[in-house]
Design an enzyme around this catalytic site. Sequence first.
Site, PDB file in Angstrom:
ATOM      1  N   THR A 218      43.978  36.837  41.573  1.00 55.21           N
ATOM      2  CA  THR A 218      43.282  35.464  41.095  1.00 55.21           C
ATOM      3  C   THR A 218      41.872  35.643  41.414  1.00 55.21           C
ATOM      4  OG1 THR A 218      43.690  34.489  43.491  1.00 55.21           O
ATOM      5  CG2 THR A 218      45.298  34.157  41.755  1.00 55.21           C
ATOM      6  N   ASP A 219      40.911  34.371  41.052  1.00 58.06           N
ATOM      7  CA  ASP A 219      39.620  34.583  41.567  1.00 58.06           C
ATOM      8  C   ASP A 219      39.171  33.145  41.828  1.00 58.06           C
ATOM      9  OD1 ASP A 219      38.812  32.802  38.885  1.00 58.06           O
ATOM     10  OD2 ASP A 219      38.431  34.706  37.864  1.00 58.06           O
ATOM     11  N   ALA A 220      38.071  32.816  42.156  1.00 62.38           N
ATOM     12  CA  ALA A 220      37.654  31.511  42.552  1.00 62.38           C
ATOM     13  C   ALA A 220      37.628  30.286  41.787  1.00 62.38           C
ATOM     14  CB  ALA A 220      35.944  31.737  43.062  1.00 62.38           C
ATOM     15  N   GLY A 221      37.985  30.699  40.375  1.00 61.24           N
ATOM     16  CA  GLY A 221      38.475  29.696  39.314  1.00 61.24           C
ATOM     17  C   GLY A 221      39.736  29.263  39.695  1.00 61.24           C
TER      18      GLY A 221
END
Lengths: 149, 149, 149, 149
Positions: B23-26
């Site tokens: 995942t990412d910070a979005g």
Amino acid sequence: LTSLPAHYVSRFSLPIRVYFQDTDAGGVVFHGTYLSFFERARTEWLRSFGVELNSFVEEEGVLFIVRRMELAYRKPAKLDDRLEVSAELAGLGRAQFTLRQEVMRGDELLVKADVNLACVQSGSLRPVPLPESVRSKLDLVTSPKQESM
Amino acid sequence: LTSLPAHYVSRFSLPIRVYFQDTDAGGVVFHGTYLSFFERARTEWLRSFGVELNSFVEEEGVLFIVRRMELAYRKPAKLDDRLEVSAELAGLGRAQFTLRQEVMRGDELLVKADVNLACVQSGSLRPVPLPESVRSKLDLVTSPKQESM
Amino acid sequence: LTSLPAHYVSRFSLPIRVYFQDTDAGGVVFHGTYLSFFERARTEWLRSFGVELNSFVEEEGVLFIVRRMELAYRKPAKLDDRLEVSAELAGLGRAQFTLRQEVMRGDELLVKADVNLACVQSGSLRPVPLPESVRSKLDLVTSPKQESM
Amino acid sequence: LTSLPAHYVSRFSLPIRVYFQDTDAGGVVFHGTYLSFFERARTEWLRSFGVELNSFVEEEGVLFIVRRMELAYRKPAKLDDRLEVSAELAGLGRAQFTLRQEVMRGDELLVKADVNLACVQSGSLRPVPLPESVRSKLDLVTSPKQESM
């Protein structure tokens, strides 16, 4: 006649070095790694307009997400290569825009991509129009270069 | 009438769980991570034919590399999602082939990709014809399904 | 005498296959990739207790973050290897716990890690005590195995 | 009195920007990503001595691999952060050496690592003494700084 800042009309390019972390057992850069290279170049291209993604999310409540991508892999990059990864505006809509991006090693084109990004609300991820602060800058980029008179 | 092994004619699918690393910070899966998901599913699809990539490189001296890829991102995957990532043969040439791959969450299509792979010599990375051992198996997959009589 | 569920007292282990995405130009798994392997095994170990990280963040508002890690790399894993990645509770405090994790290839120990995790509030990332729902399960794991009588 | 080149005796530091690709759904940099940051800084530190890893493998037939690593995570890095990642020689043996590495954001220490690297033959991965070309440079770095007179 107002002259435009040079970095708005010219192609943006970011130097990127290849490390072990970017390669795979085939001895070349892993094909998925180029998407990270492209993201770095896009982010710095946006930053060159004054758009910092983190504060952008917090202040405007919007996010850019990749919607479509077409990639052509021509030649592989290798360990220790010094690459130039570019970003250039190729299309602009109300709630989305398209970038042409390239990975170059000197004069050699290694990888080419067309990346379509949508502007969405953070949280719901629903499409929203590009904020005026971004649009006004992208409009400048898409204007035909003005000749000096 | 010889019946074909079921896994040759049906679509191959690999279950993949989403972890923080994907995942990412979005708050959703990073768009580049799907290329890793697709690679895992392609590799297991090949393994279902008896093609182990590592021994394949050593015995045949050839490698499959991604030459072109088209991606459409429809909906984001999230942390802890349990996905199904598929691979299906969509085209077969002398020295390359194309896969249609999809990321599904239950009935929802999240990401779709057409992936064109070339067969190359390891080392030189020059295109070479698909080894007969692989071609004979891919030929089976592309044959129209035979109806039982 | 109540018998404990077997997966609470025994070591947890997750099978992981090595793909090109996990390797580097040295021909072996990139040393940073093992942290992703360990995270997958830890997450499935927690899931075996009924702790789903995503709903855990939403319901309890807490997150586990890595605070310290010690890694010993003994032998490299290679493309197509089928590994077993383990997680075993090695220490338990009020707001943190420690796992011993190993990457095995058959009987060979490849990589060993001690991973200390802290429980923090999501958002502020301040340390908080482990939620009772998690503590009660980890307490069971740390109890000495009960002999059958 | 011969003065040493400044970059041999001082701490080496590489600026690294944080992108979405480096973060996870916790909103901060994924703990495994720092190993990639450290590898980039180590590689540039070596390059500052004239050691290019790729040609080094080809000419000397040796490779540096991580043997042990100790990590302490103090504070998380966030999207768009501009970090400084350092590398400093902390120990030097016949066939291995140890680096102290740090991730700084301004004056804040975020992550600290001790990284022990072994010199091995590429292919067999057996330990070999550091090549003289590298040792002679690392010896300079470990010498006490010479005061100007």
